[in-house]
Enzyme design. Sequence first.
Site, short mmCIF file in Angstrom:
data_model
loop_
_atom_site.label_atom_id
_atom_site.label_comp_id
_atom_site.label_asym_id
_atom_site.label_seq_id
_atom_site.Cartn_x
_atom_site.Cartn_y
_atom_site.Cartn_z
CE LYS A 24 24.00 22.06 3.06
NZ LYS A 24 24.30 23.41 2.57
NE ARG B 208 30.04 22.21 2.05
CZ ARG B 208 29.45 22.33 3.24
NH1 ARG B 208 29.48 21.34 4.10
NH2 ARG B 208 28.84 23.44 3.57
NE ARG C 20 23.86 30.51 8.46
CZ ARG C 20 24.17 29.52 7.62
NH1 ARG C 20 23.27 28.59 7.34
NH2 ARG C 20 25.35 29.46 7.07
NE ARG D 82 28.36 28.86 10.07
CZ ARG D 82 28.01 27.95 9.14
NH1 ARG D 82 26.86 27.31 9.25
NH2 ARG D 82 28.80 27.69 8.13
NE ARG E 136 30.43 29.08 4.31
CZ ARG E 136 29.33 29.45 4.99
NH1 ARG E 136 29.17 30.71 5.35
NH2 ARG E 136 28.43 28.56 5.32
P1 AMP Z 1 28.42 24.27 6.97
O1 AMP Z 1 28.09 24.41 8.41
O2 AMP Z 1 27.82 23.05 6.34
O3 AMP Z 1 28.11 25.53 6.19
O4 AMP Z 1 30.00 24.07 6.87
C1 AMP Z 1 30.89 25.05 7.36
C2 AMP Z 1 32.28 24.83 6.79
O5 AMP Z 1 32.77 23.54 7.20
C3 AMP Z 1 32.38 24.80 5.27
O6 AMP Z 1 32.44 26.10 4.69
C4 AMP Z 1 33.68 24.03 5.08
O7 AMP Z 1 34.80 24.84 5.38
C5 AMP Z 1 33.58 22.97 6.17
N1 AMP Z 1 32.91 21.75 5.68
C6 AMP Z 1 31.74 21.23 6.12
N2 AMP Z 1 31.44 20.10 5.44
C7 AMP Z 1 32.45 19.93 4.55
C8 AMP Z 1 32.70 18.95 3.54
N3 AMP Z 1 31.85 17.93 3.31
N4 AMP Z 1 33.84 19.08 2.81
C9 AMP Z 1 34.70 20.09 3.02
N5 AMP Z 1 34.52 21.05 3.93
C10 AMP Z 1 33.38 20.98 4.70
#
Ligand code: AMP
Length: 218
Positions: free
Chosen positions: A17, A90, A127, A159, A170
């Site tokens: 993404k 999400r 990553r 990360r 996740r």
């Molecule tokens: P990402 O960088 O998109 O993989 O997001 C990292 C983490 O941020 C996720 O595993 C969630 O803990 C939190 N997060 C990001 N976006 C959302 C969302 N829309 N709803 C809930 N948690 C989120």
Amino acid sequence: MSKFKNIILLGPPACGKGTQGKRVAELLQLPVLGTGNLLRKAIDQKTDLGLEAEGYINKGLYVPDSLIESLVAEWSAQNTEGWIYDGFPRTQTQADFIDNTAEITQPDLVLAFDVPQADLENRVTSRRQCDTCDHVTSTFVYDKEECPEAGCDGKLYARNDDALDSFRVRYEQYEKMTGPLFDFYRNKGLLVEIDGSQKPEDVYKDVLKALEGDTVSA
Ligand code: AMP
């Protein structure tokens, strides 16, 4: 030029993404809301939002809808001329929040990336992300600590939530809470599914086709 101006990127962690979103943003000159990146910045800066979100993120859990929604509302008030959402919505509650918030322009395209879990596990463990510009790369293609982006002097890091056990939490959350959004947006005629297991260049070719409007049913 594409007719689409409000684009949601949907898909599991590490499905591409962020990478594809960056390219689409450059192509269409649209701002990207990366909720995960905003939350990580908030954690680094130890803001109230960051302190509240940190415990959830480190465990691989979604942060509460209300937290994300206030962040999105604030961002959307400043980005009214088209947008790309990377990592939002999400949950069904978040999707309903978009539908019910008059200030948010409604999505006109949802790009949904499918990637098998085994491929995702290979991707997260290799990553690396820049601590300054958020550039994402893989140890398979670039194995140094310095960010490869021109003009950036940031450092690459792995990360915390990309560790395999955290990733699996996740992924489970994704399947349970985000998976149903495929049908939700399919029923609205907005969904275009893309095989995200291909090489990034080939994924981008399919993204371009979707942006030309050849595959969307709306
Ligand atoms: P990402 O960088 O998109 O993989 O997001 C990292 C983490 O941020 C996720 O595993 C969630 O803990 C939190 N997060 C990001 N976006 C959302 C969302 N829309 N709803 C809930 N948690 C989120």
